[in-house]
Write a protein that holds these residues in place. Structure first.
Motif, mmCIF file in Angstrom:
data_model
loop_
_atom_site.group_PDB
_atom_site.id
_atom_site.type_symbol
_atom_site.label_atom_id
_atom_site.label_comp_id
_atom_site.label_asym_id
_atom_site.label_seq_id
_atom_site.Cartn_x
_atom_site.Cartn_y
_atom_site.Cartn_z
ATOM 1 N N THR A 33 -1.497 -13.381 -1.835
ATOM 2 C CA THR A 33 -0.999 -13.464 -3.203
ATOM 3 C C THR A 33 0.531 -13.463 -3.207
ATOM 4 O OG1 THR A 33 -0.908 -11.069 -3.470
ATOM 5 C CG2 THR A 33 -3.022 -12.160 -4.005
ATOM 6 N N GLU A 34 1.092 -13.539 -4.389
ATOM 7 C CA GLU A 34 2.548 -13.459 -4.531
ATOM 8 C C GLU A 34 3.068 -12.139 -3.966
ATOM 9 O OE1 GLU A 34 5.986 -13.417 -8.013
ATOM 10 O OE2 GLU A 34 3.924 -13.884 -8.555
ATOM 11 N N ARG A 35 2.326 -11.064 -4.182
ATOM 12 C CA ARG A 35 2.738 -9.749 -3.664
ATOM 13 C C ARG A 35 2.755 -9.751 -2.128
ATOM 14 N NH1 ARG A 35 2.781 -5.572 -7.535
ATOM 15 N NH2 ARG A 35 2.166 -3.966 -6.046
ATOM 16 N N HIS A 36 1.768 -10.394 -1.519
ATOM 17 C CA HIS A 36 1.772 -10.518 -0.061
ATOM 18 C C HIS A 36 3.032 -11.257 0.396
ATOM 19 C CE1 HIS A 36 -2.654 -9.935 -0.505
ATOM 20 N NE2 HIS A 36 -2.546 -9.371 0.690
ATOM 21 N N LYS B 28 9.848 -1.983 -4.110
ATOM 22 C CA LYS B 28 9.996 -1.408 -5.457
ATOM 23 C C LYS B 28 10.966 -2.253 -6.267
ATOM 24 C CE LYS B 28 8.914 3.446 -4.722
ATOM 25 N NZ LYS B 28 9.405 4.832 -4.780
ATOM 26 N N LYS B 29 12.042 -2.689 -5.623
ATOM 27 C CA LYS B 29 13.040 -3.517 -6.303
ATOM 28 C C LYS B 29 12.519 -4.930 -6.529
ATOM 29 C CE LYS B 29 17.009 -1.043 -4.426
ATOM 30 N NZ LYS B 29 18.140 -1.124 -3.501
ATOM 31 N N VAL B 30 11.989 -5.540 -5.470
ATOM 32 C CA VAL B 30 11.532 -6.928 -5.544
ATOM 33 C C VAL B 30 10.420 -7.089 -6.579
ATOM 34 C CG1 VAL B 30 10.337 -8.755 -4.247
ATOM 35 C CG2 VAL B 30 12.234 -7.523 -3.200
ATOM 36 N N MET B 31 9.467 -6.163 -6.550
ATOM 37 C CA MET B 31 8.305 -6.258 -7.436
ATOM 38 C C MET B 31 8.529 -5.565 -8.773
ATOM 39 S SD MET B 31 5.175 -5.718 -4.778
ATOM 40 C CE MET B 31 5.084 -6.587 -3.226
ATOM 41 N N ASN B 32 9.722 -4.967 -8.936
ATOM 42 C CA ASN B 32 10.073 -4.255 -10.164
ATOM 43 C C ASN B 32 8.977 -3.259 -10.555
ATOM 44 O OD1 ASN B 32 11.768 -3.598 -12.271
ATOM 45 N ND2 ASN B 32 10.922 -5.162 -13.643
ATOM 46 N N ASP B 33 8.603 -2.431 -9.574
ATOM 47 C CA ASP B 33 7.508 -1.474 -9.744
ATOM 48 C C ASP B 33 7.929 -0.134 -9.155
ATOM 49 O OD1 ASP B 33 5.185 0.008 -9.786
ATOM 50 O OD2 ASP B 33 3.958 -1.485 -8.749
ATOM 51 N N SER B 34 8.446 0.735 -9.993
ATOM 52 C CA SER B 34 8.951 2.024 -9.514
ATOM 53 C C SER B 34 7.849 2.928 -8.981
ATOM 54 C CB SER B 34 9.719 2.746 -10.627
ATOM 55 O OG SER B 34 8.845 3.044 -11.699
ATOM 56 N N LYS B 35 6.591 2.641 -9.294
ATOM 57 C CA LYS B 35 5.479 3.468 -8.822
ATOM 58 C C LYS B 35 4.852 2.939 -7.528
ATOM 59 C CE LYS B 35 4.446 5.242 -13.358
ATOM 60 N NZ LYS B 35 3.456 5.593 -14.328
ATOM 61 N N LEU B 36 5.351 1.819 -7.027
ATOM 62 C CA LEU B 36 4.824 1.265 -5.789
ATOM 63 C C LEU B 36 5.018 2.263 -4.654
ATOM 64 C CD1 LEU B 36 4.777 -2.244 -4.618
ATOM 65 C CD2 LEU B 36 5.912 -0.663 -3.079
ATOM 66 N N ASP B 37 3.985 2.422 -3.839
ATOM 67 C CA ASP B 37 4.066 3.326 -2.703
ATOM 68 C C ASP B 37 3.413 2.690 -1.489
ATOM 69 O OD1 ASP B 37 1.371 3.458 -3.332
ATOM 70 O OD2 ASP B 37 1.384 5.578 -3.875
ATOM 71 N N SER B 38 3.403 3.415 -0.385
ATOM 72 C CA SER B 38 2.840 2.851 0.842
ATOM 73 C C SER B 38 1.358 2.534 0.681
ATOM 74 C CB SER B 38 3.073 3.777 2.031
ATOM 75 O OG SER B 38 2.447 5.018 1.836
ATOM 76 N N LYS B 39 0.647 3.311 -0.117
ATOM 77 C CA LYS B 39 -0.775 3.040 -0.355
ATOM 78 C C LYS B 39 -0.963 1.651 -0.977
ATOM 79 C CE LYS B 39 -4.867 4.902 -2.649
ATOM 80 N NZ LYS B 39 -5.409 5.967 -3.488
ATOM 81 N N SER B 40 -0.086 1.281 -1.893
ATOM 82 C CA SER B 40 -0.143 -0.046 -2.517
ATOM 83 C C SER B 40 0.032 -1.146 -1.482
ATOM 84 C CB SER B 40 0.956 -0.196 -3.571
ATOM 85 O OG SER B 40 0.871 0.801 -4.541
ATOM 86 N N LEU B 41 0.915 -0.913 -0.520
ATOM 87 C CA LEU B 41 1.153 -1.917 0.515
ATOM 88 C C LEU B 41 0.004 -1.972 1.516
ATOM 89 C CD1 LEU B 41 4.984 -1.486 1.095
ATOM 90 C CD2 LEU B 41 3.793 -3.160 -0.321
#
Length: 114
Positions: A42-45, A74-87
């Motif tokens: 996906t775009e996130r990948h 966090k910056k690229v995806m504009n998601d301050s709650k992004l964490d390693s679990k998300s990745l």
């Protein structure tokens, strides 16, 4: 080991990492990802993949660790709650190492699994 992509043979080392990073393109990424059990990119990948490639190519071979990847995403995806679990949901075997493999980068020499 080698990958067959669009009729071209892409050479790898014994662990499936590309011998030549210039052989990489999005079609190659999709073939590698499929072999890794990541069935859809996906775009996130591609945000992670492009970041890893940029760091390696434009920052003297830098291969960022998880902490730095999370901070950048966090910056690229504009998601301050992004964490390693998300990745890890994107790259289940290890966002830094599996992500680098799919990005066509050399195998990391850092310690750790995968």
């Amino acid at each position: 080991m080698a990958y067959e992509v669009n009729g071209k043979t892409i050479e790898t080392n014994a662990n499936g990492y590309l011998d030549n990073i210039d052989d990489w393109n999005e079609d190659v990424a999709k073939v590698i990802a499929d072999g890794e059990g990541v069935t859809e990119l996906t775009e996130r990948h591609f945000n992670v993949i492009n970041y890893l490639r940029d760091e390696y190519i434009n920052n003297a071979g830098n291969q960022p660790n998880m902490r730095n990847i999370v901070k950048a995403m966090k910056k690229v995806m504009n998601d301050s709650k992004l964490d390693s679990k998300s990745l890890y949901q994107l790259f289940p075997k290890s966002p830094d190492k599996q992500g680098s493999k799919i990005a066509g980068l050399p195998e990391s020499k850092r310690k750790g699994g995968y």
